[in-house]
Design an enzyme around this catalytic site. Sequence first.
Site, short mmCIF file in Angstrom:
data_model
loop_
_atom_site.label_atom_id
_atom_site.label_comp_id
_atom_site.label_asym_id
_atom_site.label_seq_id
_atom_site.Cartn_x
_atom_site.Cartn_y
_atom_site.Cartn_z
N ARG A 103 14.76 -34.87 46.73
CA ARG A 103 15.17 -34.08 45.58
C ARG A 103 15.71 -32.74 46.05
NH1 ARG A 103 10.68 -32.86 41.11
NH2 ARG A 103 9.86 -31.66 42.84
N THR A 107 18.97 -28.06 42.61
CA THR A 107 19.45 -28.76 41.41
C THR A 107 18.42 -29.75 40.86
OG1 THR A 107 20.40 -30.59 42.70
CG2 THR A 107 21.79 -28.65 42.34
N ASP A 199 2.41 -31.10 46.58
CA ASP A 199 3.44 -31.92 47.22
C ASP A 199 2.75 -33.02 48.02
OD1 ASP A 199 5.26 -32.82 49.42
OD2 ASP A 199 6.64 -31.43 48.44
N ASP A 202 3.71 -33.30 51.82
CA ASP A 202 3.12 -32.24 52.64
C ASP A 202 1.64 -32.48 52.86
OD1 ASP A 202 5.49 -30.91 52.99
OD2 ASP A 202 5.14 -29.44 51.41
#
Length: 208
Positions: A103, A107, A199, A202
């Site tokens: 991603r 944007t 995340d 991560d």
Amino acid sequence: MQIRVIDHPLIQHKLSLIRDVNTGAKEFRELLEEIAMLMAYEITRNLPLEETEVTTPVATCRCRVLAGKKLAVVPILRAGLGMVNGVIRLIPAARVGHVGVYRNPDTLQPVEYYCKFPSDIAEREIVVIDPMLATGGSVVAAIDMIKRSGAKSIKLMCLVAAPEGVLLVNDRHPDVEIYTASVDEYLNDHGYIIPGLGDAGDRIFGTK
């Protein structure tokens, strides 16, 4: 909508642990794999069976074995890798494909960068795997890629989903049933699921 929330007590317990900010990478990976295996029981519940004859040490009997299409598991890189082992430990004959989609942080739109599928993917039932269904853009892009390869029977397995992602997947791919352990509250301005679990990539790999 095409969504099923799996509320099994063991899954919900492990989900609470995996959300905890104090859960380290090693435990996070172990919990994610365990949850994936438990979810795989549910996602394969309706696989067709056929009868066969088996000879036991004392008699012959009629038993049931899996019939019909074979499975393929397609994780979305990179976070989806954390759930693959849990699924293939349960279904070791499943083939594994890979889709690379990330991603764009500015944007929030998906960017495709890798695609590798089994040669007979069109003949298999597909389980797409990604821990997080956030905006839904990456998942929709991945399903687009899989369908372009000829696959028709597709399910999505995710750990945590946002309502926005669920709506987008249902709108773009209404034939794809979503399996998740939780539909959370909303997405924040950065596209993170709230309350979510941070995340996933991560936390799996210990990166930031």
